[in-house]
Write an enzyme that holds these catalytic residues in place. Structure first.
Site, PDB file in Angstrom:
ATOM      1  CB  CYS A   1      -7.226  -0.727   6.432  1.00 37.22           C
ATOM      2  SG  CYS A   1      -6.762  -0.898   4.694  1.00 37.22           S
TER       3      CYS A   1
ATOM      4  CB  CYS B   1      -0.925  -0.012   1.210  1.00 34.77           C
ATOM      5  SG  CYS B   1      -2.040   1.400   1.293  1.00 34.77           S
TER       6      CYS B   1
END
Length: 381
Positions: free
Chosen positions: A217, A120
């Site tokens: 997440c 990410c």
């Protein structure tokens, strides 16, 4: 980079007043990035807050403890309103799905143990978001990561955070020299997280007491398997648990439920010595178990290396450094032997247990806090 001028450098390294220095702050909605934004705003910088919507936050509104969910977008916006700077939410769901989530699922199905937070940072935050910051005519982009950027004789260098317990260098090893030129990490020098929370209270931020995020997440409660089953139906096919000699010792309900080094939850009774997961054979749908000594690894093949040293990576036959093969472990002495511009064989001077394909191998200077980059552990074939 700083401009050549008689004007003294501001705290972000530019030879101009803070009011003429635009900085995009990547805001997750947590206390760390909120403090960065508030501090820079208080110092008079031209702050622009940006929050990424990375997945369907409608489904995540009730979920605490992970970044970039709906409540976190709200919290980031609220901090921007409190401190009086503009804030934007960018929909990166498709980019995140393609660049991070799909690879995470495929890697897990291939028997690896991926680290999506690194991808990410590499493929979303420090690539697309960084380009967006440049499109906004920002001089730099700041984040709330616990890591340090220091100027050396050859340019910007990456260094571990002052607080070893909060250090995030393992997750940022793939930051390139070009990205490092543009990035700033204002929290890396702080002694501990208490100092960050004290600053949040000093700035009167509503997120001062917000708990730290714990999970990946998009993986609620750390349940990787259920996420992968949704992404890849049929991924949890049952199979055999076999020992290292090929004897069937039990059954399992899907290779994706296991990781290298796992001891608990194998469901094998009557053992005279504990058995550990030593291999995941996805093609045969087998979980291979063995004694603890089978987990010890000395030689690690590494690829996709991002090198942050002053000399070219393959300019020497070997580099004597320290390496981390898990985020939670301290660096250990090692020798890196380049096999190409971005590939190497890493020899651990003391064997490590539970080294797994899909994890990162991060390189540290033995003599200082500097990080020399790192690469991805693979099987070597």
């Amino acid at each position: 980079m700083a401009l050549h001028s008689d004007t003294p450098l501001n705290s972000l390294g530019f030879a101009k007043p803070p009011s003429e220095t635009r900085v995009v702050v990547a805001m997750s909605g947590g206390v760390d990035s909120s403090v960065v934004a508030a501090q820079l705003a208080d110092e008079g910088y031209d702050v622009v807050g940006v929050t990424l919507q990375l997945y369907d936050h409608g489904a995540a509104l009730a979920k605490n403890g992970a970044c970039c969910a709906g409540i976190d977008i709200h919290d980031a916006r609220r901090v921007a309103e409190e401190k009086g700077f503009p804030h934007y939410v960018l929909d990166y769901e498709n980019i995140f799905q393609d660049a991070v989530i799909d690879e995470f699922a495929d890697s897990y199905l291939a028997g690896a143990t991926p680290v999506p937070c690194i991808r990410c940072n590499e493929r979303v935050k420090f690539k697309d978001l960084l380009e967006t910051a440049k499109d906004l005519d920002a001089d730099c982009m700041a984040t709330g990561h616990y890591i340090q950027r220091k100027m050396g004789s050859k340019g910007a260098e990456l260094h571990s955070a002052e607080d070893a317990r909060r250090d995030q260098s393992y997750f940022l090893f793939s930051t390139t020299p070009e990205q490092l030129d543009y990035l700033r990490f204002p929290l890396g020098h702080l002694p501990n997280k208490d100092a960050t929370r004290a600053l949040a209270a000093e700035y009167g931020l509503s997120v001062a007491d917000k708990p730290d995020s714990q999970d990946i997440c998009f993986v609620p409660n750390g349940d990787y398997a259920s996420v992968i089953e949704k992404l890849r139906p049929g991924a949890a096919d049952a199979g055999e648990i076999v020992d290292h000699e090929g004897n069937v010792r039990g059954t399992h309900n899907g290779v994706i439920h296991y990781t290298i080094g796992q001891r608990r939850g194998l469901g094998i009774g009557g053992l005279t010595e504990p058995l550990y997961v030593v291999k995941l054979d996805v093609e045969k749908k087998q979980v291979v178990v063995g004694p603890k000594e089978m987990l010890a690894t000395r030689i690690i093949p590494v690829r996709e290396i991002n090198w942050l040293g002053d000399e070219p990576f393959d300019s020497k036959p070997e580099w004597h450094v320290a390496v981390k093969v898990r985020s939670t472990r301290p660096p250990r002495d090692a020798i890196i032997r380049p096999t190409g511009p971005t590939t190497a064989e890493v020899e651990l001077l003391t064997p490590e247990e539970g080294v797994s394909p899909g994890q990162a191998c991060v390189f540290y200077d033995n003599e200082s806090s500097r990080i020399f980059g790192g690469g991805w552990i693979w099987r070597g074939y």
